[in-house]
Design an enzyme around this catalytic site. Structure first.
Site, PDB file in Angstrom:
ATOM      1  CG  ASP A   1      -1.807   1.197   1.335  1.00  0.00           C
ATOM      2  OD1 ASP A   1      -1.982   1.889   0.312  1.00  0.00           O
ATOM      3  OD2 ASP A   1      -2.327   1.456   2.438  1.00  0.00           O
TER       4      ASP A   1
ATOM      5  CG  ASP B   1      -5.161   4.423  -0.182  1.00  0.00           C
ATOM      6  OD1 ASP B   1      -4.707   3.267  -0.021  1.00  0.00           O
ATOM      7  OD2 ASP B   1      -5.482   4.872  -1.296  1.00  0.00           O
TER       8      ASP B   1
ATOM      9  CG  ASP C   1      -5.647   2.524  -4.208  1.00  0.00           C
ATOM     10  OD1 ASP C   1      -6.144   3.354  -4.992  1.00  0.00           O
ATOM     11  OD2 ASP C   1      -4.942   2.841  -3.233  1.00  0.00           O
TER      12      ASP C   1
ATOM     13  CG  ASP D   1     -12.996   6.403 -10.829  1.00  0.00           C
ATOM     14  OD1 ASP D   1     -13.852   6.823 -10.028  1.00  0.00           O
ATOM     15  OD2 ASP D   1     -12.889   5.205 -11.162  1.00  0.00           O
TER      16      ASP D   1
ATOM     17  CG  ASN E   1     -15.936   7.376  -6.379  1.00  0.00           C
ATOM     18  OD1 ASN E   1     -15.549   7.087  -7.514  1.00  0.00           O
ATOM     19  ND2 ASN E   1     -17.119   7.921  -6.140  1.00  0.00           N
TER      20      ASN E   1
ATOM     21  CD  GLU F   1     -19.123   9.850  -8.614  1.00  0.00           C
ATOM     22  OE1 GLU F   1     -19.632   9.351  -7.587  1.00  0.00           O
ATOM     23  OE2 GLU F   1     -18.455   9.192  -9.433  1.00  0.00           O
TER      24      GLU F   1
ATOM     25  CB  SER G   1     -12.457 -17.891  10.941  1.00  0.00           C
ATOM     26  OG  SER G   1     -13.311 -18.546  11.863  1.00  0.00           O
TER      27      SER G   1
END
Length: 362
Positions: A182, A186, A203, A225, A227, A243, A261
């Protein structure tokens, strides 16, 4: 560092045998996961040796040979250490349960019921346990002096030579319950495993922390974009962004799961527990399964988003129907807006820590 080189580094670091994962499960009574793992390994080795008419060491080597190449070195190092001790014990016609009790991976705590998977011999678990425990400790002390107390109770799989360092590294990664890859921090990842998009929406820009599933649109996603729902740009006639046109009044809602689990959809392949079904093919998905902590969140009833593919059919079956899938069907603006923070062995008391791993999309 480029994505592919970073990912290669992570993949190599995860070269660990199946039983290493047992150290990541919360400790439980009578040896818990280490006890269960030891029992399964010994039982498989014993069955394999009978089926192929070979020694226990050769049977363990055979099992190692079924694993993907990067996993075989750690497995063989374990066999070199563990095999001679196992031969000594099994020559006395012990069951896998009693073997693991003698090696102190299993024990019976005060006030707990004695647990066994196989019919017990007349002499029970305690016979000659001290000698075998000392043999194990002496062997370990010759290697790296892991133990100073020869009467130690409750030895863990991850205490064994060749395994401990890898276990420690993996435990740090898995205990965080955040994506292993990552770059923009984020808590969303462009990679599938290591708490990646099997667990949370993929992502679409891992170099920008403001761009991730469920993020608030930036400038109504006219250019970016933000989101990651696949919608950006503007209508050339009205000048309104897509959007706004498609999502502004739909109240898009994502979903986040905290759980154990069951929520993470824990599943182990049946073939791993039957020596007659062991093969290279049975372990083909081992890296993927390990890196997802033996869980299948992409198929869960809460965050599932895919059906079992052809490659997965040998391991897990059936179509997916989930809360996330139904939200997406009702409103495509919800695309990728899901988070599964299920943790194997989680208890209600640990939820306060686990919830900190949730990305706040508000």
């Amino acid at each position: 560092m480029e994505y592919h080189s970073l990912w290669s580094t992570v993949k190599i670091a995860f070269a660990v045998f199946l039983f290493v994962q047992s150290s990541l499960v919360s400790a439980d009574a009578n040896g818990g996961a280490s006890c269960a793992t030891c029992t399964v390994i010994v039982a498989l080795a014993e069955q394999t040796s009978v089926i192929h008419n070979e020694s226990i060491v050769h049977a363990l080597d055979r099992i190692c040979g079924y694993l993907p190449g990067t996993y075989q070195k750690a497995c063989k190092e374990f066999v070199d250490f563990f095999g001679p001790i196992l031969i000594d014990i099994l020559m006395e016609d012990d069951t896998p349960d009693s073997v693991c009790h003698k090696l102190s991976f299993c024990f019976t705590q005060s006030g707990k019921q004695e647990c066994s998977l196989f019919p017990k011999k007349a002499y029970g678990f305690k016979s000659r346990k001290i000698r075998f425990t000392r043999d194990l400790v002496v062997n370990m002390e010759k290697d790296k002096a892991y133990f100073k107390n020869p009467m130690r109770i409750g030895i863990k799989i991850c205490d064994l030579p060749g395994i401990k360092e890898i276990c420690d590294w993996i435990k740090v990664v898995f205990d965080n319950h955040d994506p292993g890859v990552d770059l923009d921090s984020d808590r969303f990842s462009p990679y599938e495993t290591l708490r990646g998009y099997s667990w949370r929406g993929k992502d679409c820009d891992d170099a920008n922390g403001e761009v991730h599933p469920g993020a608030k649109p930036i400038d109504s996603d006219m250019v970016v974009d933000s989101n990651c729902n696949g919608i950006k740009g503007k209508d050339p006639i009205t000048g309104n962004t897509y959007e706004d046109l498609l999502c502004s009044n739909t109240e898009p809602r994502g979903i986040a799961l905290l759980g154990d689990s069951i929520g993470a959809h824990f599943h182990l392949p049946r073939e791993w527990f039957n020596s007659t079904e062991l093969s290279v093919e049975a372990f083909e998905l081992l890296p993927f399964i390990l890196e997802n902590e033996f869980d299948w969140p992409e198929l869960s009833s809460t965050t599932g988003f895919m059906n079992a593919t052809d490659s997965m059919q040998r391991v897990i079956h059936g179509p997916t129907d989930s809360l996330y899938y139904r939200l997406w069907q009702r409103n495509h603006c919800n695309f990728r807006d899901f988070q599964n923070i299920g943790v194997n062995g989680a208890r209600s008391g640990s939820m306060a820590e686990t919830i900190e791993n949730r990305s706040d999309n508000s």
